[in-house]
Design a protein around this motif. Structure first.
Motif, PDB file in Angstrom:
ATOM      1  N   ILE A   1       0.418  -1.447   0.008  1.00 42.96           N
ATOM      2  CA  ILE A   1      -0.092  -0.074  -0.054  1.00 42.96           C
ATOM      3  C   ILE A   1       1.262   1.359   0.295  1.00 42.96           C
ATOM      4  N   ALA A   2       0.538   2.312  -1.432  1.00 41.84           N
ATOM      5  CA  ALA A   2       1.310   3.154  -1.146  1.00 41.84           C
ATOM      6  C   ALA A   2       0.740   4.590  -1.375  1.00 41.84           C
ATOM      7  N   GLN A   3       0.716   5.645  -0.416  1.00 43.03           N
ATOM      8  CA  GLN A   3       0.254   7.040  -0.495  1.00 43.03           C
ATOM      9  C   GLN A   3       1.310   7.541  -1.762  1.00 43.03           C
ATOM     10  N   THR A   4       0.630   7.930  -2.777  1.00 44.25           N
ATOM     11  CA  THR A   4       1.535   8.461  -4.127  1.00 44.25           C
ATOM     12  C   THR A   4       1.220   9.817  -4.265  1.00 44.25           C
ATOM     13  N   ILE A   5       2.532  10.485  -3.924  1.00 49.13           N
ATOM     14  CA  ILE A   5       2.478  11.960  -4.254  1.00 49.13           C
ATOM     15  C   ILE A   5       2.894  11.553  -5.608  1.00 49.13           C
ATOM     16  N   THR A   6       1.974  12.316  -6.536  1.00 45.85           N
ATOM     17  CA  THR A   6       2.613  12.531  -8.203  1.00 45.85           C
ATOM     18  C   THR A   6       2.838  14.072  -9.064  1.00 45.85           C
ATOM     19  N   ALA A   7       3.963  14.342  -9.357  1.00 43.18           N
ATOM     20  CA  ALA A   7       3.801  15.223 -10.199  1.00 43.18           C
ATOM     21  C   ALA A   7       3.697  14.569 -11.759  1.00 43.18           C
ATOM     22  N   LEU A   8       2.186  15.707 -12.305  1.00 41.46           N
ATOM     23  CA  LEU A   8       1.945  15.059 -13.141  1.00 41.46           C
ATOM     24  C   LEU A   8       2.548  15.931 -14.184  1.00 41.46           C
ATOM     25  N   TYR A   9       2.846  16.243 -15.469  1.00 38.02           N
ATOM     26  CA  TYR A   9       3.306  16.428 -16.594  1.00 38.02           C
ATOM     27  C   TYR A   9       2.664  16.413 -18.238  1.00 38.02           C
ATOM     28  N   HIS A  10       2.852  17.835 -18.845  1.00 35.97           N
ATOM     29  CA  HIS A  10       1.971  17.305 -19.908  1.00 35.97           C
ATOM     30  C   HIS A  10       3.458  18.004 -20.710  1.00 35.97           C
ATOM     31  N   VAL A  11       3.398  16.371 -21.515  1.00 33.66           N
ATOM     32  CA  VAL A  11       4.636  16.213 -21.854  1.00 33.66           C
ATOM     33  C   VAL A  11       4.578  16.008 -23.951  1.00 33.66           C
ATOM     34  N   ARG A  12       5.445  15.657 -24.461  1.00 32.24           N
ATOM     35  CA  ARG A  12       5.695  15.677 -26.285  1.00 32.24           C
ATOM     36  C   ARG A  12       6.413  14.830 -26.223  1.00 32.24           C
ATOM     37  N   GLN A  13       6.140  14.152 -27.588  1.00 31.48           N
ATOM     38  CA  GLN A  13       6.936  13.007 -28.178  1.00 31.48           C
ATOM     39  C   GLN A  13       7.608  12.866 -29.041  1.00 31.48           C
ATOM     40  N   ILE A  14       9.170  13.133 -28.896  1.00 31.84           N
ATOM     41  CA  ILE A  14       9.921  13.515 -29.023  1.00 31.84           C
ATOM     42  C   ILE A  14      10.495  11.982 -30.299  1.00 31.84           C
ATOM     43  N   GLY A  15      10.095  10.779 -29.973  1.00 33.24           N
ATOM     44  CA  GLY A  15      10.994   9.849 -30.415  1.00 33.24           C
ATOM     45  C   GLY A  15      10.473   8.542 -30.200  1.00 33.24           C
ATOM     46  N   GLY A  16      10.325   7.265 -30.197  1.00 36.15           N
ATOM     47  CA  GLY A  16       9.758   5.915 -30.071  1.00 36.15           C
ATOM     48  C   GLY A  16       9.136   5.842 -30.230  1.00 36.15           C
ATOM     49  N   GLN A  17       7.955   4.560 -30.642  1.00 45.39           N
ATOM     50  CA  GLN A  17       7.037   4.086 -30.976  1.00 45.39           C
ATOM     51  C   GLN A  17       6.765   3.454 -29.648  1.00 45.39           C
ATOM     52  N   PRO A  18       5.205   3.495 -30.293  1.00 41.35           N
ATOM     53  CA  PRO A  18       4.176   3.021 -28.367  1.00 41.35           C
ATOM     54  C   PRO A  18       4.726   1.100 -28.660  1.00 41.35           C
ATOM     55  N   LEU A  19       4.875   0.571 -27.543  1.00 37.44           N
ATOM     56  CA  LEU A  19       4.746  -0.781 -26.878  1.00 37.44           C
ATOM     57  C   LEU A  19       4.437  -1.740 -28.199  1.00 37.44           C
ATOM     58  N   GLN A  20       4.610  -2.620 -29.424  1.00 37.59           N
ATOM     59  CA  GLN A  20       3.901  -3.607 -30.145  1.00 37.59           C
ATOM     60  C   GLN A  20       3.975  -5.200 -29.204  1.00 37.59           C
ATOM     61  N   ALA A  21       4.534  -5.612 -28.228  1.00 33.70           N
ATOM     62  CA  ALA A  21       4.823  -6.336 -27.475  1.00 33.70           C
ATOM     63  C   ALA A  21       4.331  -6.037 -25.960  1.00 33.70           C
ATOM     64  N   LYS A  22       3.994  -7.241 -24.676  1.00 38.92           N
ATOM     65  CA  LYS A  22       3.938  -6.782 -23.228  1.00 38.92           C
ATOM     66  C   LYS A  22       5.407  -6.813 -22.990  1.00 38.92           C
ATOM     67  N   THR A  23       5.323  -5.906 -21.988  1.00 37.16           N
ATOM     68  CA  THR A  23       6.569  -5.880 -20.978  1.00 37.16           C
ATOM     69  C   THR A  23       5.998  -6.560 -19.503  1.00 37.16           C
ATOM     70  N   ASP A  24       7.191  -5.906 -19.010  1.00 37.88           N
ATOM     71  CA  ASP A  24       7.046  -6.455 -17.826  1.00 37.88           C
ATOM     72  C   ASP A  24       6.086  -5.969 -16.751  1.00 37.88           C
ATOM     73  N   GLU A  25       5.450  -4.747 -17.250  1.00 38.55           N
ATOM     74  CA  GLU A  25       4.679  -3.287 -16.239  1.00 38.55           C
ATOM     75  C   GLU A  25       3.679  -3.115 -17.155  1.00 38.55           C
ATOM     76  N   THR A  26       3.450  -3.321 -18.441  1.00 42.59           N
ATOM     77  CA  THR A  26       3.039  -3.033 -19.522  1.00 42.59           C
ATOM     78  C   THR A  26       2.547  -3.978 -19.983  1.00 42.59           C
ATOM     79  N   VAL A  27       1.363  -4.502 -20.364  1.00 44.11           N
ATOM     80  CA  VAL A  27       0.380  -5.409 -21.462  1.00 44.11           C
ATOM     81  C   VAL A  27       0.476  -4.974 -22.532  1.00 44.11           C
ATOM     82  N   ARG A  28       0.019  -3.323 -22.680  1.00 40.51           N
ATOM     83  CA  ARG A  28      -0.529  -2.770 -23.930  1.00 40.51           C
ATOM     84  C   ARG A  28      -0.228  -1.603 -23.949  1.00 40.51           C
ATOM     85  N   VAL A  29      -0.380  -0.025 -24.892  1.00 42.16           N
ATOM     86  CA  VAL A  29      -0.746   0.950 -24.671  1.00 42.16           C
ATOM     87  C   VAL A  29      -1.992   0.749 -25.207  1.00 42.16           C
TER      88      VAL A  29
END
Length: 152
Positions: A95-123
């Motif tokens: 259990i965690a109380q989360t203090i989150t800094a929320l940013y507006h971000v802009r894509q500068i590279g990369g591609q959305p994940l195409q396969a499952k990873t340890d933390e993400t099933v899909r985007v």
């Protein structure tokens, strides 16, 4: 002690509720939809982001975690808001109380994940008025805030 900070803390305190610092980002596509990731641990959706490692800034964590969770390289546009009323309960009992800094971000590279990873099933991109099941109330609050500030 850069990597593994959360694991180290958890090894000391077990499932005791703790306060954790996190950072997340809002990335909008050309249709005004927001990118979310389907998590492997809780099987619901959240903003790409995560816990700060020791020595990181919120902005550095946002950029690093965004890449890990989504496959996309981002840069910070601006800080939207700090959210400090959030609790996350994980399937393993943490259990965690989360203090989150929320940013507006802009894509500068990369591609959305195409396969499952340890933390993400899909985007995927979602309309703000048609969101999937979310991680917690803080995620819902952050999305509502971003919708109001960035799309109106």
């Amino acid at each position: 002690m850069a990597k593994g900070y959360v694991a180290k803390i958890r090894s000391l305190v077990g499932h005791t509720p703790i306060i954790m610092n996190t950072a997340g980002g809002i990335l909008l596509n050309s249709n005004g939809q927001v990118l979310l990731n389907l998590r492997t641990d809780t099987h619901n959706w959240s903003l790409p982001g995560g816990y700060l490692e020791y020595g990181e800034t919120y902005a550095q964590a946002c950029v690093r975690e965004y890449k890990e969770d989504s496959g996309i390289d981002v840069e910070i546009v601006n800080l939207l808001k700090i959210f400090d009323q959030g609790e996350t309960r994980y399937p393993n009992g943490d259990i965690a109380q989360t203090i989150t800094a929320l940013y507006h971000v802009r894509q500068i590279g990369g591609q959305p994940l195409q396969a499952k990873t340890d933390e993400t099933v899909r985007v995927a991109y979602f309309d703000f008025d048609d969101l999937p099941p979310l991680l917690n109330q803080q995620t819902a609050d952050m999305l509502a805030y971003a919708n109001q500030k960035l799309t109106k």
